[in-house]
Design a protein around this motif. Structure first.
Motif, PDB file in Angstrom:
ATOM      1  N   UNK A  15      50.421  44.207  28.068  1.00 40.94           N
ATOM      2  CA  UNK A  15      49.824  45.413  28.561  1.00 40.94           C
ATOM      3  C   UNK A  15      48.320  45.171  28.950  1.00 40.94           C
ATOM      4  N   UNK A  16      47.871  44.135  28.425  1.00 44.62           N
ATOM      5  CA  UNK A  16      46.260  43.980  28.466  1.00 44.62           C
ATOM      6  C   UNK A  16      46.363  43.269  29.916  1.00 44.62           C
ATOM      7  N   UNK A  17      47.054  42.390  30.195  1.00 45.34           N
ATOM      8  CA  UNK A  17      47.178  41.634  31.442  1.00 45.34           C
ATOM      9  C   UNK A  17      47.295  42.656  32.644  1.00 45.34           C
ATOM     10  N   UNK A  18      48.308  43.851  32.452  1.00 42.31           N
ATOM     11  CA  UNK A  18      48.466  44.699  33.379  1.00 42.31           C
ATOM     12  C   UNK A  18      47.178  45.459  33.832  1.00 42.31           C
ATOM     13  N   UNK A  19      46.529  45.846  32.527  1.00 44.76           N
ATOM     14  CA  UNK A  19      45.369  46.721  32.614  1.00 44.76           C
ATOM     15  C   UNK A  19      44.155  46.096  33.600  1.00 44.76           C
ATOM     16  N   UNK A  20      44.249  44.637  33.162  1.00 43.79           N
ATOM     17  CA  UNK A  20      43.116  43.785  33.891  1.00 43.79           C
ATOM     18  C   UNK A  20      43.530  43.923  35.503  1.00 43.79           C
ATOM     19  N   UNK A  21      44.639  43.495  35.748  1.00 44.41           N
ATOM     20  CA  UNK A  21      45.094  43.320  37.134  1.00 44.41           C
ATOM     21  C   UNK A  21      45.073  44.597  37.832  1.00 44.41           C
ATOM     22  N   UNK A  29      45.320  52.447  27.960  1.00 46.21           N
ATOM     23  CA  UNK A  29      46.726  52.199  28.277  1.00 46.21           C
ATOM     24  C   UNK A  29      47.365  51.912  26.902  1.00 46.21           C
ATOM     25  N   UNK A  30      47.050  51.199  26.300  1.00 44.11           N
ATOM     26  CA  UNK A  30      47.330  51.103  24.838  1.00 44.11           C
ATOM     27  C   UNK A  30      47.781  52.216  23.907  1.00 44.11           C
ATOM     28  N   UNK A  31      46.647  53.213  24.098  1.00 41.94           N
ATOM     29  CA  UNK A  31      47.130  54.442  23.109  1.00 41.94           C
ATOM     30  C   UNK A  31      47.983  55.317  24.023  1.00 41.94           C
ATOM     31  N   UNK A  32      48.306  55.281  25.309  1.00 39.88           N
ATOM     32  CA  UNK A  32      49.545  55.981  25.791  1.00 39.88           C
ATOM     33  C   UNK A  32      50.672  55.203  25.505  1.00 39.88           C
ATOM     34  N   UNK A  33      50.699  53.988  25.603  1.00 41.99           N
ATOM     35  CA  UNK A  33      51.831  53.372  24.903  1.00 41.99           C
ATOM     36  C   UNK A  33      52.176  53.416  23.707  1.00 41.99           C
ATOM     37  N   UNK A  34      51.267  53.425  22.708  1.00 41.70           N
ATOM     38  CA  UNK A  34      51.616  53.757  21.333  1.00 41.70           C
ATOM     39  C   UNK A  34      52.191  55.169  20.820  1.00 41.70           C
ATOM     40  N   UNK A  35      51.546  56.026  21.851  1.00 45.84           N
ATOM     41  CA  UNK A  35      51.956  57.575  21.664  1.00 45.84           C
ATOM     42  C   UNK A  35      53.338  57.564  22.360  1.00 45.84           C
ATOM     43  N   UNK A  36      53.647  57.207  23.081  1.00 44.31           N
ATOM     44  CA  UNK A  36      55.150  57.458  23.837  1.00 44.31           C
ATOM     45  C   UNK A  36      56.098  56.485  23.242  1.00 44.31           C
TER      46      UNK A  36
END
Length: 51
Positions: A15-21, A29-36
């Motif tokens: 997720x961190x790499x995708x956010x950077x890319x 991104x992390x908050x949305x991932x954790x929620x869903x």
């Protein structure tokens, strides 16, 4: 199969790499991932329902 079935394909590093890319805010991104993910884990949504 081990590289797919036994991998953490969307772990925090991915997720961190995708956010950077894609120039996204990693914290969002992390908050949305954790929620869903949590909604999915408790059975309130299926994989077919995830947008």
């Amino acid at each position: 199969m081990g590289g797919i079935l036994l991998s953490n394909g969307w772990g925090h590093e991915a997720r961190e790499e995708a956010a950077k890319r894609f120039n996204l805010d990693y914290e969002e991104v992390n908050a949305l991932h954790n929620f869903i993910f949590n909604v999915y884990e408790i059975g309130s949504i299926t994989l077919d329902e995830i947008p």
